[in-house]
Design an enzyme around this catalytic site. Structure first.
Site, short mmCIF file in Angstrom:
data_model
loop_
_atom_site.label_atom_id
_atom_site.label_comp_id
_atom_site.label_asym_id
_atom_site.label_seq_id
_atom_site.Cartn_x
_atom_site.Cartn_y
_atom_site.Cartn_z
N ARG A 61 1.10 -1.41 -0.16
CA ARG A 61 -0.07 0.01 -0.29
C ARG A 61 0.90 0.98 -0.04
NH1 ARG A 61 -2.59 -3.85 2.73
NH2 ARG A 61 -1.65 -3.40 4.74
N GLU A 98 6.63 -10.79 14.45
CA GLU A 98 6.49 -10.98 15.30
C GLU A 98 7.18 -12.26 15.68
OE1 GLU A 98 2.20 -10.82 15.91
OE2 GLU A 98 2.03 -11.53 18.52
#
Ligand code: AMP
Length: 174
Positions: A61, A98
């Site tokens: 994006r 993560e």
């Protein structure tokens, strides 16, 4: 159209792409030309006097907002992509996710030493991706003007990973 209209258009999608994540869906902004124009204008305004020479947009994006900002500023656009997508010789930067790690790449000849670059993405979460883009650009000898995003998830403290950089976000989620 105002910042408030842009904020209202962003949709929170719970548990996407995995449980526990609230995904910020910006596609309603893209769908409305007035919201898209206002977003690009507001994201570009802080950098008009900064003599930025290149926009580095982060997949995917960041390509949308970054390209429009580059056109607005009359400067070039460089795609920063996930590993293995760019066809020519690349420089790479690793960063922590993560769970595990990831790699982003940029064409080796995309940035010339001393060029002033602005890094653009839609959203800052941990700041890991933008931090890796800063690392890529710095390794190429760029002068980093800063990082511009649409949304900043401040509760994840992305600025901790971008301490040396000017960071501007249109919308901050506390
Ligand atoms: P980070 O590296 O943790 O700052 O993650 C930023 C990148 O992941 C950006 O390219 C975002 O588009 C994407 N991203 C991370 N979290 C979200 C979220 N909650 N909603 C939408 N996109 C996200």
């Amino acid at each position: 159209m105002s910042l408030h209209d842009i904020e209202k258009a962003i949709q929170d999608i719970p548990d996407f792409p995995k449980p526990g994540i609230i995904f910020k869906d910006i596609t309603p902004i893209l769908q409305d030309p007035r919201l898209l124009r206002e977003s690009i204008e507001l994201m570009t305004a802080p950098w008009r006097q900064e003599k930025v020479e290149l926009i580095l947009g982060i997949e995917s994006r960041g390509f949308i907002f970054g390209t429009a900002m580059a056109l607005e500023l009359g400067i070039g656009f460089i795609p920063v992509r996930k590993e293995g997508k760019l066809p020519r010789s690349c420089s790479r930067a690793d960063y922590e996710l993560e769970y595990g790690s990831a790699v982003i790449e940029m064409h080796s000849d995309a940035v010339k030493p001393g060029q002033k670059v602005l890094i653009v993405d839609d959203l800052l979460a941990t700041g890991g991706t933008a931090g890796a883009a800063v690392e890529l650009a710095s390794a190429a000898g760029a002068d980093i003007a800063g990082v511009q995003c649409l949304i900043e998830l401040a509760f994840l403290n992305p600025r901790a990973r971008l301490e040396q950089n000017k960071v501007i976000s249109l919308i901050t989620v506390e």
